[in-house]
Design a protein around this motif. Structure first.
Motif, PDB file in Angstrom:
ATOM      1  N   ILE A  99       5.094  -4.904  -8.021  1.00  0.00           N
ATOM      2  CA  ILE A  99       5.521  -3.357  -7.683  1.00  0.00           C
ATOM      3  C   ILE A  99       6.888  -2.810  -8.928  1.00  0.00           C
ATOM      4  N   ALA A 100       7.809  -3.810  -7.179  1.00  0.00           N
ATOM      5  CA  ALA A 100       9.190  -3.511  -7.955  1.00  0.00           C
ATOM      6  C   ALA A 100       9.519  -3.740  -8.967  1.00  0.00           C
ATOM      7  N   ASP A 101       9.137  -5.321  -9.481  1.00  0.00           N
ATOM      8  CA  ASP A 101       9.263  -5.442 -11.418  1.00  0.00           C
ATOM      9  C   ASP A 101       8.800  -4.168 -12.218  1.00  0.00           C
ATOM     10  N   GLU A 102       7.508  -3.307 -12.344  1.00  0.00           N
ATOM     11  CA  GLU A 102       7.108  -2.735 -12.688  1.00  0.00           C
ATOM     12  C   GLU A 102       7.872  -1.610 -12.632  1.00  0.00           C
ATOM     13  N   TYR A 103       7.903  -0.737 -11.819  1.00  0.00           N
ATOM     14  CA  TYR A 103       9.442   0.261 -11.849  1.00  0.00           C
ATOM     15  C   TYR A 103      10.690   0.189 -12.996  1.00  0.00           C
ATOM     16  N   ALA A 104      10.903  -1.187 -11.940  1.00  0.00           N
ATOM     17  CA  ALA A 104      12.376  -1.796 -12.947  1.00  0.00           C
ATOM     18  C   ALA A 104      12.239  -1.678 -14.345  1.00  0.00           C
ATOM     19  N   ARG A 105      11.186  -1.895 -14.467  1.00  0.00           N
ATOM     20  CA  ARG A 105      10.712  -2.079 -16.340  1.00  0.00           C
ATOM     21  C   ARG A 105      10.709  -0.592 -17.294  1.00  0.00           C
ATOM     22  N   ARG A 106      10.137  -0.183 -15.820  1.00  0.00           N
ATOM     23  CA  ARG A 106       9.574   1.824 -16.684  1.00  0.00           C
ATOM     24  C   ARG A 106      11.094   2.143 -16.512  1.00  0.00           C
ATOM     25  N   ASP A 107      11.838   2.412 -15.559  1.00  0.00           N
ATOM     26  CA  ASP A 107      12.827   3.444 -15.507  1.00  0.00           C
ATOM     27  C   ASP A 107      14.336   2.226 -15.474  1.00  0.00           C
ATOM     28  N   PRO A 108      15.460   2.713 -15.577  1.00  0.00           N
ATOM     29  CA  PRO A 108      16.823   1.861 -16.047  1.00  0.00           C
ATOM     30  C   PRO A 108      17.504   1.692 -14.252  1.00  0.00           C
ATOM     31  N   VAL A 146      16.215   1.672 -11.359  1.00  0.00           N
ATOM     32  CA  VAL A 146      15.127   1.339 -10.367  1.00  0.00           C
ATOM     33  C   VAL A 146      16.082  -0.835 -11.229  1.00  0.00           C
ATOM     34  N   THR A 147      15.846  -1.480 -10.072  1.00  0.00           N
ATOM     35  CA  THR A 147      16.945  -2.626  -9.782  1.00  0.00           C
ATOM     36  C   THR A 147      15.793  -3.418  -8.791  1.00  0.00           C
ATOM     37  N   ALA A 148      15.294  -4.512  -8.917  1.00  0.00           N
ATOM     38  CA  ALA A 148      13.819  -5.278  -8.905  1.00  0.00           C
ATOM     39  C   ALA A 148      15.431  -6.617  -7.894  1.00  0.00           C
ATOM     40  N   LEU A 149      14.713  -6.867  -6.874  1.00  0.00           N
ATOM     41  CA  LEU A 149      16.010  -8.289  -6.429  1.00  0.00           C
ATOM     42  C   LEU A 149      14.884  -8.625  -5.455  1.00  0.00           C
ATOM     43  N   HIS A 150      15.033 -10.350  -5.826  1.00  0.00           N
ATOM     44  CA  HIS A 150      14.098 -11.333  -5.415  1.00  0.00           C
ATOM     45  C   HIS A 150      14.326 -11.760  -4.257  1.00  0.00           C
ATOM     46  N   LEU A 151      14.471 -11.831  -3.135  1.00  0.00           N
ATOM     47  CA  LEU A 151      15.133 -13.316  -2.325  1.00  0.00           C
ATOM     48  C   LEU A 151      13.985 -14.453  -2.203  1.00  0.00           C
ATOM     49  N   PRO A 152      15.036 -15.415  -2.439  1.00  0.00           N
ATOM     50  CA  PRO A 152      14.384 -16.866  -2.133  1.00  0.00           C
ATOM     51  C   PRO A 152      13.364 -17.467  -1.291  1.00  0.00           C
ATOM     52  N   ARG A 153      14.062 -16.624   0.386  1.00  0.00           N
ATOM     53  CA  ARG A 153      12.615 -16.982   1.213  1.00  0.00           C
ATOM     54  C   ARG A 153      12.632 -15.266   1.912  1.00  0.00           C
ATOM     55  N   ALA A 211       0.593  -1.257  -0.334  1.00  0.00           N
ATOM     56  CA  ALA A 211       0.037  -0.033   0.046  1.00  0.00           C
ATOM     57  C   ALA A 211       0.935   1.435  -0.097  1.00  0.00           C
ATOM     58  N   TYR A 212       2.105   1.089   0.938  1.00  0.00           N
ATOM     59  CA  TYR A 212       3.069   2.307   0.530  1.00  0.00           C
ATOM     60  C   TYR A 212       4.195   2.066  -0.469  1.00  0.00           C
ATOM     61  N   LEU A 213       4.186   1.849  -0.873  1.00  0.00           N
ATOM     62  CA  LEU A 213       5.708   1.047  -1.784  1.00  0.00           C
ATOM     63  C   LEU A 213       5.799   2.153  -2.992  1.00  0.00           C
ATOM     64  N   HIS A 214       4.208   2.206  -3.268  1.00  0.00           N
ATOM     65  CA  HIS A 214       4.996   3.156  -4.370  1.00  0.00           C
ATOM     66  C   HIS A 214       4.821   4.430  -4.084  1.00  0.00           C
ATOM     67  N   ALA A 215       4.759   5.132  -2.871  1.00  0.00           N
ATOM     68  CA  ALA A 215       4.508   6.249  -2.698  1.00  0.00           C
ATOM     69  C   ALA A 215       6.131   6.315  -2.278  1.00  0.00           C
ATOM     70  N   GLU A 237      21.126   5.460  -8.484  1.00  0.00           N
ATOM     71  CA  GLU A 237      19.759   3.844  -8.160  1.00  0.00           C
ATOM     72  C   GLU A 237      19.390   3.773  -7.104  1.00  0.00           C
ATOM     73  N   ILE A 238      18.017   2.787  -7.635  1.00  0.00           N
ATOM     74  CA  ILE A 238      17.383   2.488  -6.256  1.00  0.00           C
ATOM     75  C   ILE A 238      17.504   0.586  -6.693  1.00  0.00           C
ATOM     76  N   ILE A 239      17.615   0.208  -5.607  1.00  0.00           N
ATOM     77  CA  ILE A 239      17.761  -1.113  -5.233  1.00  0.00           C
ATOM     78  C   ILE A 239      16.740  -1.362  -4.164  1.00  0.00           C
ATOM     79  N   VAL A 240      15.556  -2.540  -5.183  1.00  0.00           N
ATOM     80  CA  VAL A 240      14.360  -2.250  -4.600  1.00  0.00           C
ATOM     81  C   VAL A 240      14.331  -4.157  -4.591  1.00  0.00           C
ATOM     82  N   VAL A 241      14.167  -4.045  -2.950  1.00  0.00           N
ATOM     83  CA  VAL A 241      15.098  -5.531  -2.410  1.00  0.00           C
ATOM     84  C   VAL A 241      14.202  -6.649  -1.693  1.00  0.00           C
ATOM     85  N   ASP A 242      12.993  -7.739  -3.179  1.00  0.00           N
ATOM     86  CA  ASP A 242      11.513  -8.466  -1.934  1.00  0.00           C
ATOM     87  C   ASP A 242      11.999  -8.891  -1.635  1.00  0.00           C
TER      88      ASP A 242
END
Length: 746
Positions: A48-57, A59-66, A15-19, A33-38
């Motif tokens: 949401i992180a993936d969406e921002y990464a696609r829109r702006d180079p 932004v990096t979306a990093l997804h942790l396995p657990r 609910a807050y990540l976009h803002a 640079e922005i590194i969003v760690v899911d």
């Protein structure tokens, strides 16, 4: 390599990540640079992180396995970071506009320290925003950078990771990393500050720290709060491994005790069956790491001692007795206030039955502030012209020194205050009196207002909630109905205010009494005023007086004054005056400057003095511009947010189409205006003359006399006629400008 790596861990903050991310991407400073760690979030944080990464180079979306927790998520972000500095931002918090620019400028000004500490404001679900109460610890006075030993009081600030920028090379060289757990900030922040070779501070709010009603892990009832003991074990292990840091053990011990007491006192953190076990663990840690030497308040020393001794029952009894005592004291204080309030109102009702005093007059300005504005000019002229008049001024004790000795001072809420309101024949104010004022037959209430309105006022604010705030319009109209006279400086003001404040009062279109001083002050007086303000002889003084922004909850400066002073050159000084908020005081959040040619005049009691002492005015939407043109000195408007201002507050005419001087729509355009000298050229003079002709037809130095003769002496005929503009005497500036002079480029 970007200047900043902004690391944003995200877990259940959809609910807050976009803002949060928008607050970074909308910054005017773009080198980051922005590194969003899911953190394996079960909600939509990952998409949401993936969406921002696609829109702006950037932004990096990093997804942790657990799901690993906040600390390991930040570590993962640091491993991918390439910026000079690391900035951590929680996914439910936001950066304020211009935060990165302000941080970057401060880093450059302080020689790229290992750590830069900046301020934050707590933002609540209601929209209320409150600045950190220990903001004064970030005072920028003194050396640009320093070691922690030079300013140990910084350890009193909230020990969190997100109110600092860290030089990445320093972090990597020291091998700092976050541990897992609830209190992962503790074993990061203390070691970082103790190890830093250079620290700098920034006295500006850069982060909006969201106070969530539910969902904050630190407000969750759980035995996971026992994690605090493991984290302090790590802090002391770090200190023990570095003997040179042993001097910090007493301070760390004191801070640890404070932290344990805070967690134990919180009713929503520890499950009730676990509270005894928590206290025993706290006692064990206290005994293990006991290092006396850091001073503490008496109450804190008692709590610490009981916790160290394991005296939980005594600790609980002490806390209970303190709560009872505090409640009793609050109750007694409330009772005293209620009794006194009832006595004051009973006294007022009695005074209302006594005869009016026909020679008594009560004056006030700015809601009980010092001697200022139109009421002050009228009060001085009334004492001069009205035989036997006894004047009184309502003001807080702190402002009593501004009131002339011949005028009696009234402190709001006293018996003398209510007696004066009940029995004085004349009441004069530029805002409003106490809403409980009963307007008596025979009393005359004069409303002077505060200048010519450019911004929307009165009932015209009904459809502008951002500007109206909590205005009670029914009460406003009840107050307006008490007016007998209202002053107006010009036809524009008359038309606006009679619509915005509808009632049966009489408008006196006599000019603005507060502007009389501009026509009655000589060059020698101006020179003396400049000297008292510390303006060096031979310099040009630019008065910077921006207006409050209703659409911003946290005020921030729109102009880089240090850059401006470099553009202006060594022969200029800036008198910087913060805008007034709804409460009447300066409310701006800003970087405190130590530049020797920028003089902070926010607390100066007289705006007229500042205007007289200056050689030019730089403003935006302030009504001061209507007064200042009486001096026939340049006015420059900086309107970089006019669309937002118009949408939130609204104006009565297009100031860009009919300005009092040159207009800049951006900071760079403003700097160019000064660098090319257009600010005081012939076009500026033409605009100023047209503006003065329209809005100052009666400002000739005699406005207060016309008011006094009409209101206090009852004269309708024979009032001083307005002096034609061509015959008026303008005050000569103390600093004479040579024709064709050019501003030195900095």
């Amino acid at each position: 390599m970007p200047r900043f790596s902004v690391i944003v861990p995200a877990f259940r903050v959809q609910a807050y990540l976009h803002a949060c991310l928008d607050s970074v991407l909308d910054q005017s400073f773009k080198d980051y640079e922005i590194i969003v760690v899911d953190d394996c979030s079960p909600d939509a944080c990952g998409p949401i992180a993936d969406e921002y990464a696609r829109r702006d180079p950037r932004v990096t979306a990093l997804h942790l396995p657990r799901n690993s927790g906040l600390g390991p998520a930040r570590n993962a972000g640091m491993e991918r970071a390439t910026g000079d500095y690391l900035i951590f931002l929680d996914g439910d918090d936001t950066l304020l506009p211009e935060a990165l620019r302000t941080i970057a400028d401060r880093l450059g000004a302080t020689g790229d320290p290992d750590v830069l500490m900046y301020d934050y404001a707590r933002t609540y679900w209601s929209g209320r925003s409150v600045r950190n109460v220990l903001a004064h610890r970030l005072d920028e006075a003194g050396p640009a950078s320093f070691r922690l030993a030079d300013r140990p009081e910084l350890l009193q600030l909230l020990m969190v990771v997100w109110n600092k920028a860290y030089r990445r090379a320093f972090v990597e060289a020291e091998g700092f990393a976050f541990p897992p757990g609830y209190y992962e900030d503790t074993p990061w922040t203390y070691p970082v500050l103790m190890s830093a070779g250079s620290i700098a501070v920034l006295d500006a709010v850069c982060v909006s720290y969201r106070q969530r009603r539910r969902g904050n892990i630190l407000s969750t009832t759980s035995e996971k709060h026992f994690d605090i003991f493991d984290q302090y074990d790590r802090v002391f292990a770090f200190v023990d491994a570095r003997p040179e840091l042993s001097v910090w053990r007493p301070v760390l011990f004191r801070r640890m005790l404070d932290h344990f007491c805070a967690v134990y006192a919180s009713r929503d953190r520890l499950p009730h069956p676990s509270r005894a076990a928590f206290f025993r663990r706290a006692t064990a840690s206290c005994r293990r790491y006991r290092t006396p030497g850091a001073p503490a308040p008496r109450r804190a020393r008692l709590r610490h001692g009981l916790m160290r001794l394991g005296a939980r029952r005594t600790y609980r009894a002490l806390a209970a007795s303190r709560r009872i005592g505090d409640g009793a004291r609050r109750g007694a204080a409330a009772l005293r206030r209620a009794v006194r309030g009832a006595a004051l109102q009973a006294h007022y009702r009695i005074q209302l039955r006594l005869p009016l005093r026909p020679r008594d007059a009560v004056f006030a300005a700015h809601g009980g502030g010092g001697y200022a504005c139109g009421p002050a000019a009228i009060e001085a002229k009334a004492r001069e012209l009205v035989p036997g008049l006894r004047t009184m001024w309502i003001c807080r004790p702190v402002d009593a020194h501004t009131v002339p000795t011949a005028t009696r001072r009234l402190t709001p809420g006293t018996f003398a205050y209510w007696s004066a309101l009940a029995r004085s024949a004349y009441l004069v104010n530029n805002v409003g009196f106490d809403r409980r004022l009963v307007k008596r037959r025979g009393q005359i209430l004069l409303q002077t207002h505060r200048g010519t309105p450019l911004r929307t006022v009165g009932t015209d604010l009904l459809d502008r909630p951002a500007a109206a705030g909590r205005t009670d319009f029914e009460q406003l109209l009840r107050d307006v109905d008490k007016w007998d006279f209202a002053l107006s400086a010009n036809p524009h003001t008359t038309l606006v205010r009679e619509r915005a404040y509808p009632s049966a009062y009489t408008t006196l279109e006599y000019g603005s009494p507060r502007n009389d001083v501009y026509h009655r002050t000589g060059p020698a007086d101006v020179a003396r005023l400049r000297e008292t303000l510390g303006i060096p002889a031979g310099t040009t003084a630019l008065l910077h007086a921006p207006e409050h922004r209703d659409y911003r909850r946290v005020q921030r400066p729109a102009l880089d004054l240090e850059r401006l002073i470099r553009v202006l050159g060594p022969r200029f000084v800036i008198l910087d005056r913060a805008p007034r908020g709804r409460g009447g005081g300066g409310s701006r959040t800003r970087t405190v400057t130590t530049h020797p040619r920028i003089i902070d005049v926010t607390g100066h009691p007289s705006l007229e003095t500042l205007a007289l002492a200056s050689d030019a005015l730089l403003t935006d939407y302030s009504s001061l511009m209507f007064d200042y043109v009486n001096l026939d000195r340049p006015v420059i408007l900086h309107l970089d947010d006019i669309e937002a201002y118009e949408a939130a507050r609204g104006t009565y005419f297009d100031i860009t189409a009919f300005p009092p001087g040159v207009v800049a729509r951006s900071q760079d355009e403003l700097f160019d205006i000064f660098a090319t000298d257009h600010w005081r050229g012939s076009r500026s003079a033409q605009l100023r003359a047209a503006f003065r002709a329209r809005f100052c037809p009666y400002d000739d130095g005699n406005a207060a006399e016309r008011v006094v003769r009409r209101v206090f002496l009852g004269e309708r005929d024979g009032l001083p006629l307005p002096v034609p503009p061509s015959a008026r005497r303008a005050v000569v500036p103390a600093q004479h400008h040579q024709a064709g002079a050019r501003v030195a480029r900095g």
